[in-house]
Design a protein around this motif. Structure first.
Motif, PDB file in Angstrom:
ATOM      1  N   LEU B  97     -39.835  34.965  -9.200  1.00  0.00           N
ATOM      2  CA  LEU B  97     -39.744  35.463 -10.587  1.00  0.00           C
ATOM      3  C   LEU B  97     -38.537  36.676 -11.111  1.00  0.00           C
ATOM      4  N   ARG B  99     -36.253  36.561 -12.668  1.00  0.00           N
ATOM      5  CA  ARG B  99     -35.321  35.622 -13.641  1.00  0.00           C
ATOM      6  C   ARG B  99     -36.408  36.647 -15.074  1.00  0.00           C
ATOM      7  N   LEU B 100     -37.161  37.264 -14.864  1.00  0.00           N
ATOM      8  CA  LEU B 100     -38.898  38.118 -15.557  1.00  0.00           C
ATOM      9  C   LEU B 100     -37.822  38.905 -15.760  1.00  0.00           C
ATOM     10  N   ALA B 101     -37.472  40.163 -15.400  1.00  0.00           N
ATOM     11  CA  ALA B 101     -37.504  41.233 -15.602  1.00  0.00           C
ATOM     12  C   ALA B 101     -35.742  41.367 -16.239  1.00  0.00           C
ATOM     13  N   PRO B 102     -35.953  42.725 -16.951  1.00  0.00           N
ATOM     14  CA  PRO B 102     -35.342  43.076 -17.700  1.00  0.00           C
ATOM     15  C   PRO B 102     -33.477  43.367 -17.159  1.00  0.00           C
ATOM     16  N   GLN B 103     -32.458  43.672 -17.407  1.00  0.00           N
ATOM     17  CA  GLN B 103     -31.532  43.781 -16.831  1.00  0.00           C
ATOM     18  C   GLN B 103     -31.249  44.067 -16.373  1.00  0.00           C
ATOM     19  N   GLY B 104     -30.214  45.041 -15.484  1.00  0.00           N
ATOM     20  CA  GLY B 104     -30.750  45.626 -14.316  1.00  0.00           C
ATOM     21  C   GLY B 104     -31.179  46.230 -13.412  1.00  0.00           C
ATOM     22  N   PHE B 105     -32.106  45.412 -13.697  1.00  0.00           N
ATOM     23  CA  PHE B 105     -33.762  45.910 -12.373  1.00  0.00           C
ATOM     24  C   PHE B 105     -33.360  45.093 -11.421  1.00  0.00           C
ATOM     25  N   THR B 106     -34.050  45.558 -10.526  1.00  0.00           N
ATOM     26  CA  THR B 106     -34.324  44.564  -9.840  1.00  0.00           C
ATOM     27  C   THR B 106     -35.634  43.935  -8.949  1.00  0.00           C
ATOM     28  N   VAL B 107     -35.643  42.832  -8.803  1.00  0.00           N
ATOM     29  CA  VAL B 107     -37.320  42.854  -8.288  1.00  0.00           C
ATOM     30  C   VAL B 107     -37.603  42.549  -6.477  1.00  0.00           C
ATOM     31  N   ASP B 108     -37.974  42.718  -6.149  1.00  0.00           N
ATOM     32  CA  ASP B 108     -38.693  42.019  -4.606  1.00  0.00           C
ATOM     33  C   ASP B 108     -39.431  41.327  -4.487  1.00  0.00           C
ATOM     34  N   ASN B 109     -40.932  41.721  -5.366  1.00  0.00           N
ATOM     35  CA  ASN B 109     -42.684  41.482  -5.312  1.00  0.00           C
ATOM     36  C   ASN B 109     -42.468  41.079  -5.704  1.00  0.00           C
TER      37      ASN B 109
END
Lengths: 140, 140
Positions: B97, B99-109
DNA sequence: TTGTATGCAAAGCGTTTGCAGTGAT
DNA sequence: ATCACTGCAAACGCTTTGCATACAA
């Protein structure tokens, strides 16, 4: 009948100024800049009435105490930074997830929380492994 | 050195028998069938140590107190029934997911909770609108 | 025998509530 | 002058901890 007190305004303003959901204690800290004698009970009472009136909405993340933000946003999700613990709004949504439920179950809504590094923390590579910094000061 | 007490076994067994995550109080109720004198503090202490050892895992849903289930399940999600408030495992997952986060944010879970009617409650159309039944007895 | 685990009661933490005093209307 | 709102402190529900006792090893 609702009265317009300094306390109520300070609380509403504090939440409006923050651009992320705040914990009651964070609301108190911020609102005490305007009303030094403000008590935590008053914060809770006003948060509740503002929420009941629909001016605020409650943000619940797994394992976290409730936070509050201005209502008006419709269905959306949240992102929590593993470094600074702050919570941010995510306006994207994966859409209908009823296909994920077991047979015989019906799905009418969902909650989604993303975890990772926020923009600020990703920039300053502070992978300090220890959890729980204060919860709001580190970077603006 | 871990000791094997009747209490510890009763607690582990109660959680193993339940096929859904249990609240500490539900664990107590179930385990007291085996060990009548069992105290809630012992339940909390054992839940914690079993969790630390990796035998249990903590299930946190938004706005709910922590529940516990046998570990071993890998990444999965949960479903909460709006009628009976019980929580069930969901083994499906929407996948990546980030792709759902704002630019510059990284998602790991991510954490996902589905809401609706469980199989039992959907069957018996009890749309009683009021919230919060007991939390476990009604069916099954 | 030794020392961890238990049960009870007290303490903690976040939140709510009772109450007398304050202040918006 | 009202009566809702406030601040304080006590009460609450869930969880943790201190302590003397019980019981695995």
């Amino acid at each position: 009948m609702e009265r317009n007190t300094r306390q109520r305004s300070a609380i509403r303003d504090a939440i409006a100024r923050a651009e992320r959901p705040l914990l009651p204690q964070e609301v108190l800290d911020a609102a005490q800049a305007d009303v030094p004698g403000l008590g935590i009970a008053t914060v809770y009472r006003n948060i509740r009435s503002l929420t009941d009136e629909g001016e605020l909405s409650e943000v619940n993340l797994p394992g976290e105490n409730p936070r509050f933000e201005l209502a008006g946003h419709q269905h959306h999700h949240h992102f929590q930074c593993r470094q600074c613990q702050r919570v941010f709004d995510v306006h994207a949504c994966p859409g209908d997830l009823s296909r994920l439920a077991p047979q015989g179950f019906t799905v009418d809504n969902h909650d989604l929380t993303l975890y990772g590094s926020c923009k600020d923390c990703a920039a300053s590579q502070v992978k300090s492994s220890g959890r729980r910094s204060a919860g709001g000061q580190s970077l603006a």
